[in-house]
Design a protein around this motif. Structure first.
Motif, PDB file in Angstrom:
ATOM      1  N   UNK A 226       0.785  -1.253   0.423  1.00  0.00           N
ATOM      2  CA  UNK A 226      -0.113   0.054   0.187  1.00  0.00           C
ATOM      3  C   UNK A 226       0.962   1.628   0.212  1.00  0.00           C
ATOM      4  N   UNK A 227       1.992   0.797   1.091  1.00  0.00           N
ATOM      5  CA  UNK A 227       3.063   2.368   0.720  1.00  0.00           C
ATOM      6  C   UNK A 227       3.832   2.465  -0.343  1.00  0.00           C
ATOM      7  N   UNK A 228       3.879   1.561  -1.332  1.00  0.00           N
ATOM      8  CA  UNK A 228       4.379   1.683  -2.382  1.00  0.00           C
ATOM      9  C   UNK A 228       3.889   2.016  -3.355  1.00  0.00           C
ATOM     10  N   UNK A 229       2.375   1.384  -3.815  1.00  0.00           N
ATOM     11  CA  UNK A 229       1.968   2.139  -4.385  1.00  0.00           C
ATOM     12  C   UNK A 229       1.384   4.127  -4.171  1.00  0.00           C
ATOM     13  N   UNK A 230       1.830   4.443  -3.114  1.00  0.00           N
ATOM     14  CA  UNK A 230       2.160   6.109  -2.733  1.00  0.00           C
ATOM     15  C   UNK A 230       2.842   6.382  -3.241  1.00  0.00           C
ATOM     16  N   UNK A 231       4.028   6.180  -3.564  1.00  0.00           N
ATOM     17  CA  UNK A 231       4.881   6.059  -3.325  1.00  0.00           C
ATOM     18  C   UNK A 231       5.154   5.872  -5.238  1.00  0.00           C
ATOM     19  N   UNK A 232       4.917   5.323  -5.578  1.00  0.00           N
ATOM     20  CA  UNK A 232       4.741   5.632  -7.467  1.00  0.00           C
ATOM     21  C   UNK A 232       3.936   6.462  -7.443  1.00  0.00           C
ATOM     22  N   UNK A 233       2.380   6.478  -6.893  1.00  0.00           N
ATOM     23  CA  UNK A 233       1.896   7.896  -7.508  1.00  0.00           C
ATOM     24  C   UNK A 233       3.009   9.691  -7.239  1.00  0.00           C
ATOM     25  N   UNK A 234       3.647   8.928  -6.147  1.00  0.00           N
ATOM     26  CA  UNK A 234       5.176   9.956  -6.122  1.00  0.00           C
ATOM     27  C   UNK A 234       5.967  10.321  -7.524  1.00  0.00           C
ATOM     28  N   UNK A 235       6.852   9.485  -7.716  1.00  0.00           N
ATOM     29  CA  UNK A 235       7.590   9.259  -8.785  1.00  0.00           C
ATOM     30  C   UNK A 235       6.589  10.223  -9.968  1.00  0.00           C
ATOM     31  N   UNK A 236       5.458   9.938 -10.124  1.00  0.00           N
ATOM     32  CA  UNK A 236       4.721  10.180 -10.832  1.00  0.00           C
ATOM     33  C   UNK A 236       4.522  11.836 -11.369  1.00  0.00           C
ATOM     34  N   UNK A 237       4.077  12.585 -10.454  1.00  0.00           N
ATOM     35  CA  UNK A 237       3.750  13.584 -10.035  1.00  0.00           C
ATOM     36  C   UNK A 237       5.168  14.265 -10.350  1.00  0.00           C
ATOM     37  N   UNK A 238       5.996  13.898  -9.650  1.00  0.00           N
ATOM     38  CA  UNK A 238       6.622  14.525 -10.238  1.00  0.00           C
ATOM     39  C   UNK A 238       7.782  15.746 -10.655  1.00  0.00           C
ATOM     40  N   UNK A 239       7.506  14.896 -11.766  1.00  0.00           N
ATOM     41  CA  UNK A 239       7.535  15.933 -13.328  1.00  0.00           C
ATOM     42  C   UNK A 239       6.825  16.969 -13.244  1.00  0.00           C
ATOM     43  N   UNK A 240       5.621  16.767 -12.892  1.00  0.00           N
ATOM     44  CA  UNK A 240       4.329  17.423 -13.238  1.00  0.00           C
ATOM     45  C   UNK A 240       4.265  18.711 -12.166  1.00  0.00           C
ATOM     46  N   UNK A 241       4.654  18.661 -10.200  1.00  0.00           N
ATOM     47  CA  UNK A 241       3.584  19.285  -9.602  1.00  0.00           C
ATOM     48  C   UNK A 241       5.410  19.407  -8.705  1.00  0.00           C
ATOM     49  N   UNK A 242       6.481  19.298  -9.062  1.00  0.00           N
ATOM     50  CA  UNK A 242       7.618  19.145  -8.562  1.00  0.00           C
ATOM     51  C   UNK A 242       8.054  18.370  -7.294  1.00  0.00           C
ATOM     52  N   UNK A 243       8.949  18.650  -7.206  1.00  0.00           N
ATOM     53  CA  UNK A 243       9.418  17.800  -5.422  1.00  0.00           C
ATOM     54  C   UNK A 243       9.313  18.744  -4.525  1.00  0.00           C
ATOM     55  N   UNK A 244       8.140  18.508  -3.702  1.00  0.00           N
ATOM     56  CA  UNK A 244       7.839  19.305  -2.670  1.00  0.00           C
ATOM     57  C   UNK A 244       7.885  18.526  -0.977  1.00  0.00           C
ATOM     58  N   UNK A 245       8.318  19.367  -0.281  1.00  0.00           N
ATOM     59  CA  UNK A 245       7.895  18.349   1.385  1.00  0.00           C
ATOM     60  C   UNK A 245       6.576  18.633   2.057  1.00  0.00           C
TER      61      UNK A 245
END
Length: 316
Positions: A226-245
């Motif tokens: 379940x945590x890995x699914x959230x991390x997968x979404x985070x990788x996909x989001x990085x180029x769109x929304x930038x990486x922010x805390x």
């Protein structure tokens, strides 16, 4: 200029594509929450933080990371930074970041979350809320609040002119990858023997343990997935929304609303509701922008009044 429902097609379909992008992240994140709640009965408020960690992990794999070492290792009385660099591509990050963050999640489950198993849901909510605050605070203290850029991979740059709209290649990939991962997860949990073991371990762990299945290990692996699914979404989001805390903190409340609307613990409900509410939110931005920030919560209130278990939920 021709219009569709009073709107130019470029505007309407552009917002629909943005709605699908948001819906992709809603579906992936709410799916992870549904897996954890449905199988482990844990309300995981740290889900937004692990989504953020997935994006940061992809950033570190691409750019490396500077880690401080103590003076007794550096050989003098001051802190010293050592740069660990890998320069791995986006595709390696998409594979490795969910595994790394999922392993961290399994460690936290074994060390902390397993200790409150069987207690009221409020204890799990408070514990994971505290974990989220700690993780976000650590990253914010180290990297600040501004976003770190993450470039779109070369193979997915550019886009296609469809006539009625311009479709960026990367955004189309995000939607397609999210759909594949979501329905693959649904198939494994609902249509395979492994999924039946997981559901049985939730309903009657003693009986499943009698068949020689290691239930605690299964619970830990489920939480890690379940945590890995959230991390997968985070990788996909990085180029769109930038990486922010705080990128996860901005999203987690909406994702919880999606889970409630779909039905707590419902895998299919999370997928369908995530994509559907993303589209509804996109259309609201076209026709009534002032309500786009609250439309999800209005729908949640209406659904709970009509069906308290959610659209796809089942009564306890």
């Amino acid at each position: 200029m021709p219009t569709i429902f009073g709107m130019p097609p470029q505007v309407l379909f552009g917002q629909l594509s943005l709605g699908l992008i948001n819906g992709s992240f809603y579906a992936l994140l709410s799916l992870g929450l549904a897996v954890i709640f449905g199988m482990l009965n844990i309300v995981n408020f740290a889900h937004g933080a692990v989504y953020m960690m997935g994006a940061f992990c992809a950033y570190f794999l691409l750019n490396g990371i500077d880690l401080p070492i103590p003076w007794w290792m550096a050989g003098h009385f001051s802190l010293m930074n050592i740069h660990f660099g890998s320069h791995l591509s986006f595709w390696w990050a998409l594979l490795l970041a969910p595994i790394i963050v999922g392993a961290i999640g399994m460690f936290l489950q074994r060390v902390l979350i397993a200790r409150i198993a069987g207690l009221d849901h409020i204890y799990g909510l408070l514990l994971t809320f505290g974990l989220a605050a700690i993780l976000q605070g650590l990253f914010q203290n180290q990297f600040g609040s501004s976003g770190l850029p993450y470039e779109i991979p070369d193979g997915l740059s550019g886009g296609h002119n469809l006539g009625f709209m311009f479709l960026p290649n990367y955004r189309a990939f995000v939607v397609g990858a999210s759909i594949v991962v979501c329905f693959a997860t649904w198939f494994v949990i609902e249509r395979t023997k492994l999924g039946s073991y997981l559901r049985a371990a939730t309903e009657n762990p003693s009986l499943v343990r009698a068949f020689g299945i290691n239930v605690p290990l299964m619970i830990t692996l489920t939480y890690g997935f379940g945590v890995a699914l959230a991390a997968f979404a985070g990788v996909l989001a990085a180029p769109i929304y930038q990486v922010r805390p705080l990128m996860g903190a901005d999203l987690i409340i909406v994702v919880f609303a999606v889970v409630v609307i779909g039905g707590m613990g419902s895998i299919l409900g999370s997928i369908v509701t995530g994509f559907g509410l993303g589209i509804v939110e996109g259309l609201t931005k076209v026709y009534y922008p002032q309500a786009s920030g609250i439309v999800v919560f209005v729908i949640m209130a209406i659904v709970l009044l009509i069906k308290p278990t959610g659209l796809f939920g089942r009564a306890a």
